[in-house]
Design a protein around this motif. Structure first.
Motif, PDB file in Angstrom:
ATOM      1  N   TYR A  39       0.836  -1.186   0.000  1.00 46.68           N
ATOM      2  CA  TYR A  39       0.000   0.000   0.000  1.00 46.68           C
ATOM      3  C   TYR A  39       0.877   1.245   0.000  1.00 46.68           C
ATOM      4  O   TYR A  39       2.041   1.207   0.392  1.00 46.68           O
ATOM      5  N   ALA A  40       0.306   2.326  -0.494  1.00 39.81           N
ATOM      6  CA  ALA A  40       1.030   3.582  -0.640  1.00 39.81           C
ATOM      7  C   ALA A  40       1.403   4.161   0.731  1.00 39.81           C
ATOM      8  O   ALA A  40       0.728   3.897   1.726  1.00 39.81           O
ATOM      9  N   PRO A  41       2.476   4.953   0.777  1.00 33.63           N
ATOM     10  CA  PRO A  41       2.864   5.583   2.044  1.00 33.63           C
ATOM     11  C   PRO A  41       1.778   6.516   2.560  1.00 33.63           C
ATOM     12  O   PRO A  41       1.080   7.162   1.785  1.00 33.63           O
ATOM     13  N   GLU A  42       1.656   6.561   3.875  1.00 32.86           N
ATOM     14  CA  GLU A  42       0.772   7.529   4.514  1.00 32.86           C
ATOM     15  C   GLU A  42       1.329   7.858   5.892  1.00 32.86           C
ATOM     16  O   GLU A  42       2.009   7.045   6.506  1.00 32.86           O
ATOM     17  N   PHE A  43       1.046   9.064   6.352  1.00 36.14           N
ATOM     18  CA  PHE A  43       1.547   9.515   7.647  1.00 36.14           C
ATOM     19  C   PHE A  43       0.520   9.242   8.735  1.00 36.14           C
ATOM     20  O   PHE A  43      -0.643   9.587   8.594  1.00 36.14           O
ATOM     21  N   LEU A  47       3.689   4.941   7.453  1.00 35.04           N
ATOM     22  CA  LEU A  47       3.354   3.570   7.091  1.00 35.04           C
ATOM     23  C   LEU A  47       3.476   3.421   5.587  1.00 35.04           C
ATOM     24  O   LEU A  47       3.326   4.380   4.844  1.00 35.04           O
ATOM     25  N   GLY A  48       3.692   2.208   5.136  1.00 36.89           N
ATOM     26  CA  GLY A  48       3.752   1.923   3.710  1.00 36.89           C
ATOM     27  C   GLY A  48       4.398   0.576   3.482  1.00 36.89           C
ATOM     28  O   GLY A  48       5.255   0.150   4.241  1.00 36.89           O
ATOM     29  N   SER A  49       3.952  -0.106   2.446  1.00 32.36           N
ATOM     30  CA  SER A  49       4.533  -1.408   2.118  1.00 32.36           C
ATOM     31  C   SER A  49       4.578  -1.550   0.606  1.00 32.36           C
ATOM     32  O   SER A  49       3.543  -1.377  -0.043  1.00 32.36           O
ATOM     33  N   PRO A  50       5.743  -1.823   0.034  1.00 35.81           N
ATOM     34  CA  PRO A  50       7.031  -2.015   0.690  1.00 35.81           C
ATOM     35  C   PRO A  50       7.491  -0.726   1.382  1.00 35.81           C
ATOM     36  O   PRO A  50       6.983   0.346   1.116  1.00 35.81           O
ATOM     37  N   ARG A  51       8.454  -0.886   2.281  1.00 33.30           N
ATOM     38  CA  ARG A  51       8.941   0.237   3.083  1.00 33.30           C
ATOM     39  C   ARG A  51       9.314   1.401   2.175  1.00 33.30           C
ATOM     40  O   ARG A  51      10.123   1.262   1.256  1.00 33.30           O
ATOM     41  N   PRO A  52       8.704   2.575   2.400  1.00 33.39           N
ATOM     42  CA  PRO A  52       8.978   3.722   1.534  1.00 33.39           C
ATOM     43  C   PRO A  52      10.414   4.236   1.664  1.00 33.39           C
ATOM     44  O   PRO A  52      11.019   4.158   2.726  1.00 33.39           O
ATOM     45  N   ARG A  53      10.940   4.756   0.555  1.00 32.52           N
ATOM     46  CA  ARG A  53      12.214   5.460   0.558  1.00 32.52           C
ATOM     47  C   ARG A  53      11.941   6.876   1.044  1.00 32.52           C
ATOM     48  O   ARG A  53      10.981   7.513   0.616  1.00 32.52           O
ATOM     49  N   VAL A  54      12.785   7.375   1.922  1.00 31.62           N
ATOM     50  CA  VAL A  54      12.574   8.689   2.528  1.00 31.62           C
ATOM     51  C   VAL A  54      13.647   9.646   2.033  1.00 31.62           C
ATOM     52  O   VAL A  54      14.839   9.336   2.085  1.00 31.62           O
TER      53      VAL A  54
END
Length: 151
Positions: free
Chosen positions: A60-64, A86-93
């Motif tokens: 799922y898309a990243p969300e705060f 949150l996000g999967s796969p782990r988001p790049r920051v």
């Protein structure tokens, strides 16, 4: 002593709505039936996007869960910007300063588990401005911004 089925309980004495079979071992077993209320479903209620990552229900898309807020401090003070992601796969920051790639050598960036944090231990005049955190994975992106303001 061996078991033999009693003649009065043979399958022809059961009412037809019970639908049982007698197997060679003399045990009565029900015949599987579909309820008249059961409906066969042949198609999904929604269409999955053609993105290969979106087809995995765990992605799922990243969300705060928590976004950072503006920080006011004086020169020499400490500033902390943090958010929970949150996000999967782990988001790049990626951190940006005034909409450009951040090139400061005197800031600490913490990016572990679900926490994204930027710490400026000793704020200098060139640190004042807008900080943006950009979080991306294959499914989507999330962006949050906050200002570092002088006291």
């Amino acid at each position: 002593m061996s078991y033999s089925p009693h003649p009065q309980y043979s399958s022809h004495n059961f009412p037809s709505q019970l639908n049982v079979n007698t197997i060679d071992d003399g045990v009565y077993r029900p015949i599987p039936q579909r309820s008249p209320l059961t409906k066969q479903v042949n198609q999904l209620a929604y269409e999955i996007p053609k993105n290969k990552y979106a087809q995995n229900p765990w992605n799922y898309a990243p969300e705060f869960l928590k976004v950072m807020g503006d920080v006011r401090t004086h020169v020499g003070g400490k500033a902390v910007f943090d958010c929970v992601l949150l996000g999967s796969p782990r988001p790049r920051v990626t951190w940006l300063f005034n909409d450009d790639k951040m090139i400061f050598n005197d800031v600490e960036i913490v990016d572990n588990c679900d926490v994204c944090r930027l710490v400026i231990p000793y704020v200098q005049p060139y640190h004042f401005g807008q900080f943006t955190v950009l979080c991306e994975n294959e499914v989507g992106r999330a962006i949050a911004s906050a200002e570092l303001l002088p006291y």
